[in-house]
Scaffold this motif. Structure first.
Motif, short mmCIF file in Angstrom:
data_model
loop_
_atom_site.label_atom_id
_atom_site.label_comp_id
_atom_site.label_asym_id
_atom_site.label_seq_id
_atom_site.Cartn_x
_atom_site.Cartn_y
_atom_site.Cartn_z
N PRO A 1 6.41 -25.83 -0.50
CA PRO A 1 7.53 -25.20 -1.31
C PRO A 1 7.00 -24.61 -2.56
CG PRO A 1 8.49 -27.06 -0.15
CD PRO A 1 6.90 -27.09 0.07
N HIS A 2 5.96 -25.26 -3.25
CA HIS A 2 5.48 -24.73 -4.47
C HIS A 2 4.44 -23.89 -4.34
CE1 HIS A 2 2.48 -27.77 -3.24
NE2 HIS A 2 1.73 -27.19 -3.94
N GLN A 3 3.81 -23.46 -3.23
CA GLN A 3 2.78 -22.40 -3.10
C GLN A 3 3.48 -21.23 -2.71
OE1 GLN A 3 0.70 -24.72 0.15
NE2 GLN A 3 -0.76 -25.21 -1.27
N GLN A 4 2.55 -20.22 -3.05
CA GLN A 4 2.93 -18.76 -2.66
C GLN A 4 1.77 -17.84 -2.52
OE1 GLN A 4 5.72 -17.15 -5.49
NE2 GLN A 4 4.13 -16.32 -7.01
N VAL A 5 1.72 -16.88 -1.83
CA VAL A 5 0.90 -15.78 -1.33
C VAL A 5 1.22 -14.47 -1.75
CG1 VAL A 5 -0.63 -14.63 0.25
CG2 VAL A 5 -0.60 -17.13 0.09
N ALA A 6 0.38 -13.61 -2.66
CA ALA A 6 0.79 -12.15 -2.94
C ALA A 6 -0.48 -11.35 -2.32
CB ALA A 6 1.23 -11.92 -4.34
N LEU A 7 -0.17 -10.21 -1.74
CA LEU A 7 -0.99 -9.51 -1.16
C LEU A 7 -0.66 -8.20 -1.62
CD1 LEU A 7 -3.55 -9.08 0.66
CD2 LEU A 7 -1.96 -8.98 2.88
N HIS A 8 -1.51 -7.50 -2.18
CA HIS A 8 -1.10 -6.19 -2.85
C HIS A 8 -2.13 -5.06 -2.45
CE1 HIS A 8 -0.08 -3.07 -5.57
NE2 HIS A 8 -1.37 -2.97 -6.25
N GLY A 9 -1.79 -3.91 -1.87
CA GLY A 9 -2.36 -2.61 -1.96
C GLY A 9 -3.65 -2.61 -1.14
N VAL A 10 -3.41 -2.91 0.39
CA VAL A 10 -4.49 -3.07 1.29
C VAL A 10 -4.13 -2.24 2.39
CG1 VAL A 10 -5.54 -4.73 2.80
CG2 VAL A 10 -5.12 -5.55 0.66
N HIS A 11 -5.17 -1.46 2.85
CA HIS A 11 -4.98 -0.75 4.15
C HIS A 11 -5.70 -1.31 5.32
CE1 HIS A 11 -4.53 3.44 6.12
NE2 HIS A 11 -5.77 3.14 6.59
N PHE A 12 -5.00 -1.37 6.34
CA PHE A 12 -5.59 -2.14 7.48
C PHE A 12 -5.86 -1.06 8.57
CE2 PHE A 12 -2.42 -4.81 5.46
CZ PHE A 12 -3.34 -6.11 5.61
N ARG A 13 -7.18 -1.26 9.34
CA ARG A 13 -7.72 -0.60 10.54
C ARG A 13 -7.75 -1.61 11.48
NH1 ARG A 13 -12.74 2.41 7.79
NH2 ARG A 13 -13.55 0.71 8.88
N SER A 14 -7.77 -1.00 12.63
CA SER A 14 -7.75 -1.78 13.90
C SER A 14 -8.57 -1.11 14.85
CB SER A 14 -6.56 -2.02 14.73
OG SER A 14 -6.69 -2.83 15.76
N GLN A 15 -9.70 -1.91 15.76
CA GLN A 15 -10.37 -1.08 16.66
C GLN A 15 -9.63 -1.05 18.02
OE1 GLN A 15 -14.20 -2.91 16.71
NE2 GLN A 15 -14.14 -3.56 14.53
N LEU A 16 -8.38 -1.45 18.12
CA LEU A 16 -7.55 -1.70 19.27
C LEU A 16 -6.29 -1.10 18.93
CD1 LEU A 16 -8.42 -4.93 21.15
CD2 LEU A 16 -9.36 -2.76 21.51
N VAL A 17 -5.16 -1.33 19.63
CA VAL A 17 -3.99 -0.70 19.54
C VAL A 17 -3.30 -0.90 18.19
CG1 VAL A 17 -1.43 -0.59 20.32
CG2 VAL A 17 -3.53 -1.00 21.94
N ASN A 18 -2.98 -2.09 17.70
CA ASN A 18 -2.39 -2.37 16.56
C ASN A 18 -3.14 -3.29 15.82
OD1 ASN A 18 0.32 -0.72 16.77
ND2 ASN A 18 0.49 -2.21 18.43
N ALA A 19 -3.12 -3.26 14.45
CA ALA A 19 -3.44 -4.38 13.45
C ALA A 19 -2.27 -5.26 13.41
CB ALA A 19 -4.07 -3.76 12.03
#
Length: 312
Positions: free
Chosen positions: A72-90
């Motif tokens: 409960p006291h932890q958190q994650v923030a992920l900002h400004g990333v572009h994803f590429r996948s070699q198959l159908v979907n990342a």
């Protein structure tokens, strides 16, 4: 974090990839990721902020990011990333999280990006573009709570763009587009709130289907072709709803935020890198349905962690 390290970088600690940086830094750290192509990573029971920006990409076969087991006291923030996948979907996964997750400014190449959320109490999605080219929904959640602002979800699969099971989702100024096989939003014993100028577009199927309930602002647009916009069996309330809309800018520049909606509504705003939870005293009286956390505003692009504040 920088993919290519030169001799001029020896004056500061630096990592060639995101995964070893996550393993090395203490919980609560901020990672400033420089342009480059990086490998997938896994965040398990750790608070961390990852700041990307133009030119920051994650490349993999399928799964690119997993966020799991936040307390409960932890958190994650992920900002400004572009994803590429070699198959159908990342694919991104958030599972068994009691702490907050903030996903801001995530995009993908033409192969798309799916997000699956399971048993997570607080996932906030801001300015993200989720697209599924496979059979699954671009965003699916089970036993979870989602808040989505200024984001787009598109899917050609049989589950539509947004699929909820025993979950809640609160959308502001966001769009859902489905193919010919599914409704944009499919609920199973779930609740969906649509605020502001959301648009749900289907092809001769209801824009909202399944079981559960929904609150819809009059500004929302539901496109369903010849089918009814909302499937029978759903409990629906149409009313003006409060919504916070904010701009995003790097440090030193001006940002604005607006609270829209009825005079009885309340809203509040988080500015800067998301900080720990703080108690908030709510006003008494008024419309209890309007007392909700409406939006998260992240006021940075990716300059340097030392330039960032944690004001709330």
């Amino acid at each position: 974090v920088e993919r290519s390290r030169g001799l001029g970088d020896v004056y500061k600690r630096q990592y060639p990839d995101i995964a070893p940086a996550i393993a090395a830094v203490p919980s609560g750290a901020v990672l400033d990721v420089r342009p480059g192509v990086y490998n997938p990573f896994w965040i398990d029971q750790q608070s961390i902020t990852i700041l990307g920006g133009p030119g920051v990409e994650i490349d993999s076969l399928i799964t690119v990011v997993r966020i799991e087991n936040l307390r409960p006291h932890q958190q994650v923030a992920l900002h400004g990333v572009h994803f590429r996948s070699q198959l159908v979907n990342a694919r991104m996964f958030a599972e068994n999280n009691l702490g907050r997750i903030v996903l801001d400014g995530l995009t993908a190449d033409i192969r798309g990006l799916e997000l699956a959320v399971l048993n997570s109490t607080d996932v906030r999605i801001h300015r993200c573009d989720l697209h599924s080219n496979g059979a699954l929904a671009s965003l699916r959640a089970t036993n979870s709570n989602l808040r989505i602002v200024h984001s787009n979800m598109t899917s050609a699969g049989i589950l539509g763009a947004l699929w909820l099971a025993a979950s809640t989702a609160d959308l502001t100024d966001s769009d859902l587009v489905a193919g010919i096989f599914a409704s944009p939003a499919t609920l199973t014993n779930s609740h969906l709130t649509l605020r502001g100028t959301c648009t749900l577009q289907a092809s001769d199927l209801p824009a909202i289907a399944g079981s559960g309930s929904s609150r819809i602002d009059p500004q929302v647009t539901l496109i369903s072709g010849t089918a009814p916009p909302i499937a029978a069996g759903l409990s629906v309330t149409t009313r003006e709803l409060p919504a916070v809309v904010a701009s995003v800018a790097p440090p030193g520049q001006t940002t604005t935020a607006t609270l829209r909606g009825p005079s009885t509504g309340y809203g509040w705003l988080f500015a800067g890198v998301p900080g720990p939870r703080v108690p908030i005293a709510l006003p008494t009286g008024g419309d209890s349905d309007a007392l909700e956390l409406l939006a998260t505003c992240l006021l940075y692009t990716s300059p340097s962690p030392r330039d960032l504040s944690t004001s709330r």
